[in-house]
Design a protein around this motif. Structure first.
Motif, PDB file in Angstrom:
ATOM      1  N   HIS A  66      24.749 -28.371 -24.588  1.00 20.93           N
ATOM      2  CA  HIS A  66      24.751 -28.101 -26.015  1.00 20.93           C
ATOM      3  C   HIS A  66      24.816 -29.427 -26.782  1.00 20.93           C
ATOM      4  N   ARG A  67      24.640 -30.526 -26.038  1.00 19.57           N
ATOM      5  CA  ARG A  67      24.713 -31.830 -26.679  1.00 19.57           C
ATOM      6  C   ARG A  67      23.308 -32.354 -26.960  1.00 19.57           C
ATOM      7  N   LEU A  68      23.047 -32.527 -28.204  1.00 20.17           N
ATOM      8  CA  LEU A  68      21.727 -32.915 -28.656  1.00 20.17           C
ATOM      9  C   LEU A  68      21.316 -34.286 -28.137  1.00 20.17           C
ATOM     10  N   GLU A  69      22.262 -35.223 -28.141  1.00 16.86           N
ATOM     11  CA  GLU A  69      21.906 -36.599 -27.780  1.00 16.86           C
ATOM     12  C   GLU A  69      21.420 -36.688 -26.341  1.00 16.86           C
ATOM     13  N   GLU A  70      22.078 -35.925 -25.446  1.00 15.75           N
ATOM     14  CA  GLU A  70      21.634 -35.933 -24.051  1.00 15.75           C
ATOM     15  C   GLU A  70      20.222 -35.401 -23.932  1.00 15.75           C
ATOM     16  N   ALA A  71      19.975 -34.344 -24.684  1.00 13.45           N
ATOM     17  CA  ALA A  71      18.637 -33.755 -24.643  1.00 13.45           C
ATOM     18  C   ALA A  71      17.612 -34.808 -25.044  1.00 13.45           C
ATOM     19  N   LEU A  72      17.919 -35.536 -26.093  1.00 15.54           N
ATOM     20  CA  LEU A  72      16.971 -36.542 -26.578  1.00 15.54           C
ATOM     21  C   LEU A  72      16.857 -37.705 -25.607  1.00 15.54           C
ATOM     22  N   ASP A  73      17.980 -38.097 -24.994  1.00 15.77           N
ATOM     23  CA  ASP A  73      17.977 -39.284 -24.136  1.00 15.77           C
ATOM     24  C   ASP A  73      17.348 -39.022 -22.779  1.00 15.77           C
ATOM     25  N   TRP A  74      17.606 -37.844 -22.218  1.00 14.46           N
ATOM     26  CA  TRP A  74      17.272 -37.653 -20.812  1.00 14.46           C
ATOM     27  C   TRP A  74      15.998 -36.864 -20.569  1.00 14.46           C
ATOM     28  N   ALA A  75      15.699 -35.957 -21.465  1.00 16.83           N
ATOM     29  CA  ALA A  75      14.735 -34.932 -21.093  1.00 16.83           C
ATOM     30  C   ALA A  75      13.301 -35.376 -21.328  1.00 16.83           C
ATOM     31  N   ASP A  76      12.396 -34.815 -20.499  1.00 16.52           N
ATOM     32  CA  ASP A  76      10.970 -34.952 -20.758  1.00 16.52           C
ATOM     33  C   ASP A  76      10.500 -33.850 -21.693  1.00 16.52           C
ATOM     34  N   ARG A  77      11.135 -32.704 -21.556  1.00 16.96           N
ATOM     35  CA  ARG A  77      10.861 -31.611 -22.484  1.00 16.96           C
ATOM     36  C   ARG A  77      12.173 -30.944 -22.834  1.00 16.96           C
ATOM     37  N   VAL A  78      12.250 -30.410 -24.013  1.00 12.30           N
ATOM     38  CA  VAL A  78      13.467 -29.720 -24.431  1.00 12.30           C
ATOM     39  C   VAL A  78      13.097 -28.317 -24.876  1.00 12.30           C
ATOM     40  N   SER A  79      13.781 -27.323 -24.306  1.00 15.42           N
ATOM     41  CA  SER A  79      13.619 -25.954 -24.783  1.00 15.42           C
ATOM     42  C   SER A  79      14.913 -25.538 -25.446  1.00 15.42           C
ATOM     43  N   VAL A  80      14.804 -24.822 -26.530  1.00 17.08           N
ATOM     44  CA  VAL A  80      15.991 -24.451 -27.285  1.00 17.08           C
ATOM     45  C   VAL A  80      16.175 -22.943 -27.230  1.00 17.08           C
ATOM     46  N   MET A  81      17.402 -22.536 -26.929  1.00 15.44           N
ATOM     47  CA  MET A  81      17.734 -21.108 -26.945  1.00 15.44           C
ATOM     48  C   MET A  81      18.698 -20.817 -28.071  1.00 15.44           C
ATOM     49  N   ARG A  82      18.492 -19.684 -28.696  1.00 13.35           N
ATOM     50  CA  ARG A  82      19.435 -19.234 -29.717  1.00 13.35           C
ATOM     51  C   ARG A  82      19.585 -17.729 -29.578  1.00 13.35           C
ATOM     52  N   ARG A  83      20.817 -17.288 -29.460  1.00 11.28           N
ATOM     53  CA  ARG A  83      21.132 -15.866 -29.346  1.00 11.28           C
ATOM     54  C   ARG A  83      20.270 -15.159 -28.307  1.00 11.28           C
ATOM     55  N   GLY A  84      20.179 -15.787 -27.146  1.00 10.57           N
ATOM     56  CA  GLY A  84      19.484 -15.139 -26.045  1.00 10.57           C
ATOM     57  C   GLY A  84      17.983 -15.317 -26.029  1.00 10.57           C
ATOM     58  N   ARG A  85      17.428 -15.893 -27.086  1.00  7.41           N
ATOM     59  CA  ARG A  85      15.974 -16.039 -27.131  1.00  7.41           C
ATOM     60  C   ARG A  85      15.588 -17.499 -27.053  1.00  7.41           C
ATOM     61  N   LEU A  86      14.407 -17.729 -26.498  1.00  5.21           N
ATOM     62  CA  LEU A  86      13.872 -19.084 -26.505  1.00  5.21           C
ATOM     63  C   LEU A  86      13.168 -19.281 -27.833  1.00  5.21           C
ATOM     64  N   VAL A  87      13.623 -20.247 -28.608  1.00  4.48           N
ATOM     65  CA  VAL A  87      13.067 -20.369 -29.949  1.00  4.48           C
ATOM     66  C   VAL A  87      12.152 -21.574 -30.104  1.00  4.48           C
ATOM     67  N   ALA A  88      12.209 -22.525 -29.186  1.00  4.73           N
ATOM     68  CA  ALA A  88      11.329 -23.680 -29.346  1.00  4.73           C
ATOM     69  C   ALA A  88      11.235 -24.452 -28.050  1.00  4.73           C
ATOM     70  N   THR A  89      10.103 -25.094 -27.814  1.00 12.33           N
ATOM     71  CA  THR A  89       9.983 -26.054 -26.730  1.00 12.33           C
ATOM     72  C   THR A  89       9.350 -27.312 -27.308  1.00 12.33           C
ATOM     73  N   VAL A  90      10.016 -28.440 -27.115  1.00 13.63           N
ATOM     74  CA  VAL A  90       9.527 -29.691 -27.680  1.00 13.63           C
ATOM     75  C   VAL A  90       9.051 -30.584 -26.546  1.00 13.63           C
ATOM     76  N   GLU A  91       7.819 -31.078 -26.646  1.00 10.17           N
ATOM     77  CA  GLU A  91       7.219 -31.886 -25.583  1.00 10.17           C
ATOM     78  C   GLU A  91       7.705 -33.326 -25.652  1.00 10.17           C
ATOM     79  N   ALA A  92       7.477 -34.043 -24.564  1.00 16.83           N
ATOM     80  CA  ALA A  92       7.936 -35.426 -24.470  1.00 16.83           C
ATOM     81  C   ALA A  92       7.437 -36.275 -25.639  1.00 16.83           C
ATOM     82  N   ASP A  93       6.162 -36.079 -25.978  1.00 16.09           N
ATOM     83  CA  ASP A  93       5.581 -36.921 -27.025  1.00 16.09           C
ATOM     84  C   ASP A  93       6.294 -36.745 -28.356  1.00 16.09           C
ATOM     85  N   ASP A  94       6.900 -35.582 -28.519  1.00 14.69           N
ATOM     86  CA  ASP A  94       7.525 -35.297 -29.813  1.00 14.69           C
ATOM     87  C   ASP A  94       9.020 -35.540 -29.802  1.00 14.69           C
TER      88      ASP A  94
END
Lengths: 315, 578
Positions: free
Chosen positions: B234-262
């Motif tokens: 649930h830590r945003l900074e780790e997501a930004l620092d480590w990930a190649d892609r980030v998917s976001v879940m809210r209330r049981g649903r997948l609400v977004a996937t952000v690619e490496a370039d973005d």
């Protein structure tokens, strides 16, 4: 207490040690099984009932086939069957182990009493004594020789079984898995090993060993079956299992120690000391309290002992 | 070792749809691209759903994980991230949808099956047997024969540790290891099993910053070997620092996937934009702090009219909180020279005195174990001081127990949410009314009135934005944030005049923490509650408290009033530098 010291002659000592071995072997067998079961996280309160079942079945089979070996096989099979019922209820259906254990104990007490009365209530048959196996040379050593080394073969087998269980727990992967099932079943499950299978194994071992212990009681020690003849032995075995914490050597030592307490009554009567028999019969249980007081403190039992395992359970 | 797979398979294309949907940050259209049989997908969730009694933990989630990538699953507490992970780990069975491994539809019915499929999971609380050694834990489930093969396992452990660049002592008992080391053991085990897919659940939640950095390096090395890594946080900074892609879940649903370039590795501006976008996806539109609920009056007001009358009489219109002058309105809470004996592992209190007025928030800062628990206990009534006096509105309450103090208007929000806070197996409604079981209107003549209870429950929780299937679900099944809201609602039911908060936002996600802080501020400002906020979170204490008391070793080392430089002053006092 007239002349107690002078009367502790060689025959009395021999009777005491031999009696201790005979009384200790059922404890040893049952406690070994209980130790394996507790390691896996299942507390078997019904151990006494399994012993009683083994005692009755062993007696009946020996009487029918005329061979103590048939009796032991039947006793083990009866214990195994009883263990299977316990495994189904406690591991398969995750019922409360204490409640199931008590229910099985009462069931065994009732069933063996009824069967005994129906089958042997009129005749009260007795079994022939099981012959001792004299080990050459050392059997001639005074006291120890006669008491320890001219016992029936099954006594030596029981002690060998203790060594085997020790090896199982220490050196095999199954031993590790048993411990993990009792300490942290979630971790064992995560490692890809079936917690259910591991615990079922533990319960079955306990049932089989308790059946054998009960069989020893009726076939070798008493030569007869009497209702309720286990008389608390199963509970003492549970205490031994708890105190020895996975070390079979301690099971052997404690079982023989409690065996002494149990056979003291006979020995004292030989000596001619007049102590009320009820007081002597209470001695083993006093010994249990003393042992718990001396060694029981600070003993951590397996972390998940008595706790059913449900994968992914939320608190 | 299986090297049949191509280590660095090309990063999949065909996610443009996902990206477009993600940018909007709405549920629904985001996953269209991810589920159409991505050939390079190592692990793929296809429209997966999981329902717990009444709550949809995972709702129609489609997500693909590729070899050679670090994929981050981001979301606040209770968003369903862990549940999704547990489905792939073989802990939960999905109620809907399919899970594919290497493009094959598989039913992962047990952790064993997951392992055989090459999926390893590192849990938040590592699944190791603490009383066994590291190498014995490695050997679990590695049955090649009857005998356990200690030597082979130790060699494998050393090899795996070397590849990860960490040091692991095979003979160390797991219970003696830090959480970070235990995680490394689990990761090493994943290497030994040659798991191609590694899932990690909140891996950094118990790690120190340096340990977290090390973990980041380990994850990168796994990914460089061509493995697929999915971590939940649930830590945003780790997501930004480590990930190649980030998917976001809210209330049981997948609400977004952000690619490496973005993800904004290029510039700090881009990073800022990525951060804002992820935040929006995590929480939806920001919720203005001023629209915080009227919880105190909504729920508690109707119950005890005398209490609120008392409060208005106490309310201090002036804002001069700094000087407790004589003759001014009596302090709502006063501690006079309070002593608590120090015990095993406890610091005790040694002569603590302070005043808190109505409507004032006193922050209490200090390093862990500086006497915070004792202070909260003394005010709440669990701990009786050996010397000194505790006064509420001028009346001594030192001899009163917990329940008598509640009647006197003292309320305590425990820091031990699960232990002291709730009875996990009881329903939410009973937990809410725990402190007044048997009293009307919810009970009459000793009989439970479920209707009444449901009404009280709805009234009390209405302002707290919690969605419950029914007021009777067991409280233990709720997420940490929901439980904290439940506890706050409970304390507000009693219309307190003095409230002690012990680490009120520890372990909560950003949004819930904001909510809780806003509520505390509001209780003080509007309802005239005298609040004591005891927290190891320095910023929280300074933000909320008009004054900050610094506890060091059970004594008050000093007091700092808010404003510029307060942070430095407090932190230097905390470590005894001032």
């Amino acid at each position: 207490m007239n002349g107690g010291g002078a009367s502790l002659s060689v025959p009395v000592l021999t009777a005491l040690v031999a009696g201790a071995v005979i009384a200790g072997i059922p404890l040893l067998l049952a406690a070994l099984g209980e130790m394996v079961s507790e390691r896996a996280g299942v507390l078997n309160i019904g151990l006494e009932g399994m012993m009683l079942t083994g005692a009755f079945t062993g007696f009946a089979a020996t009487l029918h086939w005329g061979s103590p070996w048939a009796g032991f096989a039947a006793a083990a099979a009866a214990g195994l069957a009883f263990g299977a019922v316990m495994a189904l209820l406690c591991v398969g259906l995750n019922l409360d182990q204490v409640v199931v254990g008590i229910a099985l104990l009462v069931l065994a007490q009732g069933a063996t009493s009824v069967l005994h009365r129906a089958e042997y209530g009129a005749s009260y048959p007795r079994l022939d004594a099981v012959p001792g196996l004299e080990i050459p040379l050392i059997a001639k050593v005074p006291v120890i020789g006669a008491a320890l080394f001219s016992q029936p073969l099954v006594v030596y087998l029981a002690i060998a079984l203790a060594a085997a269980v020790g090896w199982l727990l220490r050196a095999t992967s199954l031993g590790l898995e048993l411990k993990a099932a009792g300490e942290e079943p979630e971790a064992l499950d995560a490692a890809g090993v079936s917690v259910v299978a591991t615990r079922v194994f533990g319960v079955l071992v306990a049932g089989t060993c308790a059946g054998l212990g009960g069989g020893f009681l009726s076939i070798v020690a008493a030569g007869v079956f009497v209702p309720f003849m286990t008389n608390g032995t199963g509970f003492i075995a549970i205490v031994i299992a708890m105190l020895s914490r996975g070390r079979p050597l301690w099971v052997v030592i404690l079982a023989l120690g409690f065996g002494i307490a149990l056979s003291l009554a006979t020995a004292l009567q030989l000596v001619g000391v007049s102590v009320p028999i009820d007081l002597l019969n209470a001695l083993p249980f006093v010994a249990v309290l003393v042992a718990l007081f001396l060694f029981g403190r600070g003993k951590a039992l397996p972390g998940a002992l008595g706790r059913p395992f449900v994968r992914g359970a939320r608190t | 070792m299986a090297t049949t797979r191509d280590p660095l398979l090309s990063r999949g294309s065909g996610t443009a749809g996902a990206r477009a949907g993600a940018a909007a940050g709405y549920p629904g259209g985001a996953q269209a691209g991810a589920q159409t049989g991505d050939p390079s997908a190592a692990l793929e969730f296809c429209r997966v759903g999981k329902v717990f009694p009444g709550v949809a933990a995972v709702d129609d989630v489609s997500l693909g994980l590729r070899y050679g990538e670090i994929h981050c699953l981001l979301g606040e507490n209770g968003a369903g991230k862990t549940s999704l992970l547990n489905i792939a780990a073989g802990i939960y069975r999905p109620d809907a949808g399919r899970v594919m491994v290497d493009g094959r539809d598989v039913a992962i019915l047990s952790p064993r099956r997951a392992r055989d499929l090459g999926v390893a999971t590192v849990r938040q609380h590592p699944a190791l047997v603490r009383s066994l050694t590291v190498v014995e834990n490695m050997m679990l489930g590695q049955r090649r024969g009857v005998r356990s093969e200690r030597r082979r396992a130790a060699a494998a452990l050393r090899a795996a540790a070397a590849r990860l660049g960490v040091e692991l002592d095979p003979g160390a008992r797991v219970e003696s290891l830090s959480i970070a080391r235990r995680q490394q053991v689990e990761i090493a085990r994943a290497l030994w099993w040659d798991s191609r897919i590694v899932l990690l659940d909140e891996p950094t939640s118990s790690l120190a910053p340096s340990e977290a950095e090390e973990l980041g390096r380990v994850l990168r090395s796994l990914c460089d070997e061509g493995r697929a890594v999915l971590f939940v946080t649930h830590r945003l900074e780790e997501a930004l620092d480590w990930a190649d892609r980030v998917s976001v879940m809210r209330r049981g649903r997948l609400v977004a996937t952000v690619e490496a370039d973005d993800l904004g590795r290029a510039s700090s501006d881009a990073r800022e934009a990525a951060r804002a976008r992820l935040l929006r996806a995590m929480f939806g539109e920001p919720r203005p702090v001023t629209s915080l609920p009227d919880a105190a009056t909504d729920s508690g007001g109707q119950a005890e009219p005398s209490g609120s009358a008392d409060q208005s009489g106490q309310a201090d219109p002036g804002g001069s909180a700094d000087e407790p002058a004589r003759g001014a309105p009596i302090a709502a809470l006063e501690l006079r020279d309070v002593w608590v004996a120090s015990g095993v592992g406890e610091t005790g209190l040694h002569g603590v005195s302070f005043l808190v007025k109505s409507g004032e928030i006193l922050g209490v800062a200090g390093v862990e174990g500086a006497g915070q628990r004792e202070l909260a206990g003394v005010i709440g009534g669990q701990i009786r001081p050996s010397r000194g006096d505790v006064r509420v509105a001028g009346r001594s309450v030192v001899s009163e127990g917990v329940s008598a103090r509640q009647v006197s208007g003292v309320s305590h929000l425990s820091g031990d949410r699960l232990g002291e806070g709730i009875v996990a197996t009881l329903g939410v409604a009973y937990n809410l009314l725990l402190k007044r079981i048997g009293s009307p209107p919810d009970w009459r003549n000793g009989f439970v009135r479920r209707r009444e209870i449901e009404r009280t429950c709805a009234g009390a929780l209405g302002a707290f934005d919690v969605s419950l299937p029914s007021p009777w679900v067991a409280a233990g099944t709720l997420s940490g944030g929901t439980i904290q809201k439940l506890l706050l609602a409970r304390e507000l039911l009693g219309s307190p005049r003095v409230m002690v908060f012990e680490n009120p936002t520890a372990g909560l996600d950003h949004q819930t923490a904001l909510f809780v802080r806003g509520l505390i501020a509001r209780m003080a400002a509007r309802d005239g509650v005298a609040a004591v906020v005891i927290s190891t979170d320095l910023d929280e204490v300074i933000e909320l408290g008009s004054r900050v008391l610094v506890l060091v070793g059970g004594t008050v080392a000093g007091e700092v009033s808010g404003g510029d430089g307060a942070r430095e002053a407090v932190s230097s006092m905390m470590v005894g530098a001032a």
